[in-house]
Design an enzyme around this catalytic site. Structure first.
Site, PDB file in Angstrom:
ATOM      1  N   ASP A 270      -3.461   2.655  19.399  1.00 16.06           N
ATOM      2  CA  ASP A 270      -4.374   2.678  20.550  1.00 16.06           C
ATOM      3  C   ASP A 270      -3.597   2.967  21.834  1.00 16.06           C
ATOM      4  O   ASP A 270      -4.046   3.736  22.687  1.00 16.06           O
ATOM      5  CB  ASP A 270      -5.103   1.335  20.635  1.00 16.06           C
ATOM      6  CG  ASP A 270      -5.667   0.943  19.284  1.00 16.06           C
ATOM      7  OD1 ASP A 270      -6.451   1.738  18.753  1.00 16.06           O
ATOM      8  OD2 ASP A 270      -5.289  -0.100  18.729  1.00 16.06           O
TER       9      ASP A 270
ATOM     10  N   GLY B 204       0.838  -1.204   0.000  1.00 15.56           N
ATOM     11  CA  GLY B 204       0.000   0.000   0.000  1.00 15.56           C
ATOM     12  C   GLY B 204       0.868   1.247   0.000  1.00 15.56           C
ATOM     13  O   GLY B 204       0.506   2.279   0.566  1.00 15.56           O
TER      14      GLY B 204
ATOM     15  N   ASN C 182     -10.906  -7.264   2.605  1.00 18.08           N
ATOM     16  CA  ASN C 182      -9.451  -7.294   2.803  1.00 18.08           C
ATOM     17  C   ASN C 182      -8.861  -8.661   3.114  1.00 18.08           C
ATOM     18  O   ASN C 182      -7.654  -8.856   2.946  1.00 18.08           O
ATOM     19  CB  ASN C 182      -9.061  -6.328   3.938  1.00 18.08           C
ATOM     20  CG  ASN C 182      -9.235  -4.873   3.523  1.00 18.08           C
ATOM     21  OD1 ASN C 182      -9.253  -4.562   2.326  1.00 18.08           O
ATOM     22  ND2 ASN C 182      -9.343  -3.982   4.490  1.00 18.08           N
TER      23      ASN C 182
ATOM     24  N   HIS D 295      -8.030  -4.383  17.854  1.00 17.80           N
ATOM     25  CA  HIS D 295      -8.002  -2.993  17.397  1.00 17.80           C
ATOM     26  C   HIS D 295      -9.400  -2.651  16.868  1.00 17.80           C
ATOM     27  O   HIS D 295      -9.666  -2.666  15.671  1.00 17.80           O
ATOM     28  CB  HIS D 295      -6.943  -2.828  16.300  1.00 17.80           C
ATOM     29  CG  HIS D 295      -6.927  -1.456  15.695  1.00 17.80           C
ATOM     30  ND1 HIS D 295      -6.675  -0.321  16.424  1.00 17.80           N
ATOM     31  CD2 HIS D 295      -7.152  -1.034  14.430  1.00 17.80           C
ATOM     32  CE1 HIS D 295      -6.742   0.733  15.630  1.00 17.80           C
ATOM     33  NE2 HIS D 295      -7.036   0.316  14.409  1.00 17.80           N
TER      34      HIS D 295
ATOM     35  N   ALA E 236       1.623   3.512  -2.030  1.00 13.47           N
ATOM     36  CA  ALA E 236       1.177   4.786  -2.599  1.00 13.47           C
ATOM     37  C   ALA E 236      -0.054   5.332  -1.879  1.00 13.47           C
ATOM     38  O   ALA E 236      -0.631   6.334  -2.289  1.00 13.47           O
ATOM     39  CB  ALA E 236       0.870   4.615  -4.085  1.00 13.47           C
TER      40      ALA E 236
ATOM     41  N   ARG F  87     -11.809   2.023   6.049  1.00 14.08           N
ATOM     42  CA  ARG F  87     -13.255   2.185   6.209  1.00 14.08           C
ATOM     43  C   ARG F  87     -13.650   3.641   5.979  1.00 14.08           C
ATOM     44  O   ARG F  87     -12.822   4.550   6.063  1.00 14.08           O
ATOM     45  CB  ARG F  87     -13.709   1.717   7.591  1.00 14.08           C
ATOM     46  CG  ARG F  87     -13.189   2.513   8.754  1.00 14.08           C
ATOM     47  CD  ARG F  87     -13.810   2.044  10.066  1.00 14.08           C
ATOM     48  NE  ARG F  87     -13.085   2.587  11.211  1.00 14.08           N
ATOM     49  CZ  ARG F  87     -13.629   2.744  12.410  1.00 14.08           C
ATOM     50  NH1 ARG F  87     -14.897   2.433  12.614  1.00 14.08           N
ATOM     51  NH2 ARG F  87     -12.930   3.227  13.403  1.00 14.08           N
TER      52      ARG F  87
END
Ligand SMILES: NC(=O)C1=CN([C@@H]2O[C@H](COP(=O)(O)OP(=O)(O)OC[C@H]3O[C@@H](n4cnc5c(N)ncnc54)[C@H](O)[C@@H]3O)[C@@H](O)[C@H]2O)C=CC1
Ligand SMILES: O=C([O-])CC(=O)C(=O)O
Length: 328
Positions: free
Chosen positions: A162, A12, A108, A190, A14, A95
């Site tokens: 978190d 990921g 995913n 998470h 970019a 999301r």
């Protein structure tokens, strides 16, 4: 003598987290100011994504980072993960407003079966894997189960954002610097069910729980603020957190690789049965790191309120795990 470069794969690359992450890795913030890195960057085999990646790489070049020993663009995990020592699995759909992270599972999950298999086939046998893409714990579980020839302990999920969020809320509440807080942790998933726990935390040796002394604030302000912070950022920015997520990824990998000098941090790691969490569930635990290994802090007392919170976040993770069983 200068160190041999290590290989760092980022998926990921970019995307928005990638843009906040790569420059910091290349500048030495993750693995040390004396550790050269070779970046192995993965994006989807799509013209627009690959073009954007080429642009990011131009910018990396233009920084002339002394520690950037090499850089490669990839559209296939089997080449991107070749011999990699570190793998930051960021690439996944984020999301939008009104969604929970678990809603991303269908979109995913398959990414992480494919990438787990690729890591299994071509990565360094000591590869340290951090899953950032959501839902991070279950995606890390999927990748781990898809890589049976690699040690399960090499697969971790990001709970550090978190942990950092919890530390900042405590610093604000107590009026003490965030750097003074010790022995904080976030248990579980998470997701909003995570349990940020300051019962053992200290500031200058004094108990944070005694300092705050307010269970109503804990249950009704602190836990919801930390647990729903991601959604609050999406609501405010229209996009999910990126710079703070990249910062947490740097913290997670740096501490794992270089150690925590005995301090606690939170990592999502596969359980070996600690605190009654079933084997292999990727769960947020307090850990210390030394010599490139993490160790779960054991023997902490779990009171009735904490047990209820831990049971809730565990039940959610088990539900997610049931939902992906067909992929494994
Ligand atoms: N664990 C955590 O604390 C956090 C996790 N996240 C998650 O991180 C993920 C990435 O977020 P952003 O960078 O904001 O999203 P983004 O949409 O800006 O970037 C994601 C990038 O991943 C790429 N990608 C998608 N599938 C891929 C694949 N199979 N291989 C390689 N690249 C692929 C996309 O082309 C895109 O460029 C999301 O799932 C988000 O929910 C975000 C913040 C915190
Ligand atoms: O909330 C999201 O979807 C992004 C994320 O994981 C976070 O900011 O904690």
């Amino acid at each position: 003598m200068s160190k041999t470069p290590v290989r760092v794969a980022v998926t990921g690359a970019a995307g928005q987290i990638g843009y906040a992450l790569l420059f910091r890795i290349a500048s030495g913030e993750m693995l040390g100011k004396d550790q050269p890195v070779i970046l192995q960057l993965l994006e989807i085999p799509d013209e627009k994504a690959q073009k954007a990646l080429a642009g990011v790489m131009m910018e990396l070049e233009d920084c002339a980072f002394p520690l950037l020993a090499g850089m490669e663009a990839h559209a296939d995990a089997m080449t991107a993960f070749k011999d990699t020592d570190y793998a930051l699995l960021v690439g996944a759909r984020p999301r939008g407003p009104g969604m929970e992270r678990a809603d991303l599972l269908a979109a995913n999950a398959q990414i992480f079966t494919a990438q787990g298999k690729a890591l299994n086939a071509v990565a360094s046998r000591n590869v340290k894997v951090l899953v950032v893409g959501n839902p991070a714990n279950t995606n890390a579980y999927i990748a781990m189960k898809s890589a049976p020839d690699l040690p399960a302990k090499n697969f971790t999920a990001m709970l550090r954002l978190d942990h950092n969020r919890a530390a900042s809320q405590i610093a604000i509440k107590t009026g003490k610097p965030v750097s003074a807080i010790r022995k904080l942790t976030v248990w579980g998933n998470h997701s909003p069910t995570m349990y940020a726990d300051y019962r053992f935390a200290t500031i200058d040796g004094a108990s944070v729980q005694a300092m705050i002394n307010d269970q109503d604030w804990n249950a009704n302000v602190f836990l919801p603020t930390v647990g729903k912070r991601g959604a609050a950022i999406i609501d405010a920015r229209g996009l999910s957190s990126a710079a703070s997520a990249a910062n947490a990824a740097i913290d997670h990998m740096r501490d794992w690789a270089l150690g925590t000098n005995g301090e606690w941090v939170t990592m999502g790691v596969p359980s070996n049965g600690e605190y009654g969490i079933p084997q292999d569930i990727v769960f947020g635990f307090p850990v210390t790191c030394e010599g490139g290994e993490y160790r779960i802090v054991e023997g902490l007392e779990i009171d009735a309120f904490s047990q209820t919170c831990i049971d809730k976040t565990l039940a959610e993770l088990q539900g997610e795990q049931d939902g992906v069983r067909h992929l494994l």
